[in-house]
Design an enzyme around this catalytic site. Structure first.
Site, PDB file in Angstrom:
ATOM      1  N   HIS A  24     -54.902  25.906 -37.322  1.00  0.00           N
ATOM      2  CA  HIS A  24     -55.579  25.863 -38.605  1.00  0.00           C
ATOM      3  C   HIS A  24     -54.842  25.065 -39.490  1.00  0.00           C
ATOM      4  CE1 HIS A  24     -58.344  27.328 -41.771  1.00  0.00           C
ATOM      5  NE2 HIS A  24     -57.391  26.922 -42.451  1.00  0.00           N
ATOM      6  N   GLU A  25     -53.472  25.627 -39.747  1.00  0.00           N
ATOM      7  CA  GLU A  25     -52.691  24.879 -40.827  1.00  0.00           C
ATOM      8  C   GLU A  25     -52.149  23.577 -40.505  1.00  0.00           C
ATOM      9  OE1 GLU A  25     -51.775  25.867 -43.814  1.00  0.00           O
ATOM     10  OE2 GLU A  25     -52.956  27.702 -43.542  1.00  0.00           O
ATOM     11  N   HIS A  28     -54.631  20.994 -41.482  1.00  0.00           N
ATOM     12  CA  HIS A  28     -54.635  20.508 -42.578  1.00  0.00           C
ATOM     13  C   HIS A  28     -53.506  19.422 -42.853  1.00  0.00           C
ATOM     14  CE1 HIS A  28     -57.417  23.270 -44.033  1.00  0.00           C
ATOM     15  NE2 HIS A  28     -56.669  24.292 -44.061  1.00  0.00           N
TER      16      HIS A  28
END
Length: 217
Positions: A24-25, A28
């Site tokens: 998820h990170e 980004h």
């Protein structure tokens, strides 16, 4: 819970939980670089290596604790990927895509775990069938929970960033000021069980939809 059972549980849940949180990170960071901000890349945070994103409490200890107490939903967090929104080519517009990248990856992973679960039901039963099925179930659940939680329109969650991107400038500036209080507001929502009647039912609906899509009900 006996020690051997705890170890077995952790071995099943560890991979899907760590991947859900850390990728998820990473998403980004990849999105930020694509739209012009190399901050995460220069910091060495654009990586699929989970070790670069692990945060001891949020990535490991909290999900383990929630799993051991039979929490119906798992969630956690990794080290936030540094993003300098002012360096994006179109800061306000591109903020939406950078913020949405994390939840989008969680949705893709949830679908991926569901597909793997479907494969597990089609191959001959073996000693790995049941543990793999449990791992897939955890993978679907943790990814949908992270996606839904992060899409709450509350800065600094991804949903808050998306809202700031979509709102007119005057409203966006005022809404962004909530960021300093965002964590405390989220804790209050959890404490007063607001998520129990908003976010978690949505997660259950999404999970049932995905299971139905792959004919796993």
């Amino acid at each position: 819970m006996e020690f051997a059972s705890i170890i077995q549980t952790l071995s099943i849940a560890a991979l899907p939980v760590v991947l859900a949180i850390t990728l998820h990170e990473a998403a980004h960071g990849y999105a930020a670089r694509y739209f012009g901000d190399p901050t995460a890349w220069l910091a060495g945070r654009i990586s699929l290596n989970p070790l670069r994103h692990v945060e001891l409490f949020g990535t490991i200890l909290l999900p383990i604790l929630l799993y051991l107490v039979n929490s119906p939903f798992l969630f956690g967090w990794a080290k936030p990927v540094p993003v300098d929104f002012s360096r994006l080519r179109h800061p306000k517009r591109d903020m939406l895509w950078v913020a949405a990248a994390g939840p989008a990856v969680n949705l893709v992973m949830a679908l991926g775990w569901a597909a793997l679960l479907k494969v597990d039901t089609l191959i001959p039963v073996n000693q790995f069938s049941y543990p793999l099925a449990l791992m897939c179930q955890v993978g679907i659940g943790i990814n949908l929970a992270l996606m839904a939680l992060n899409l709450i329109p509350l800065p600094p969650l991804d949903g808050g960033r998306i809202a700031v991107s979509l709102l007119p400038w005057s409203l966006a500036i005022r809404f962004a000021r909530l960021e300093r209080w965002g964590f405390f507001i989220l804790l209050a929502l959890m404490y007063f069980n607001v998520l129990d009647v908003t976010v978690w039912p949505l997660v259950s609906l999404l999970k049932q939809t995905i299971l139905s899509l792959f004919q796993l009900n």
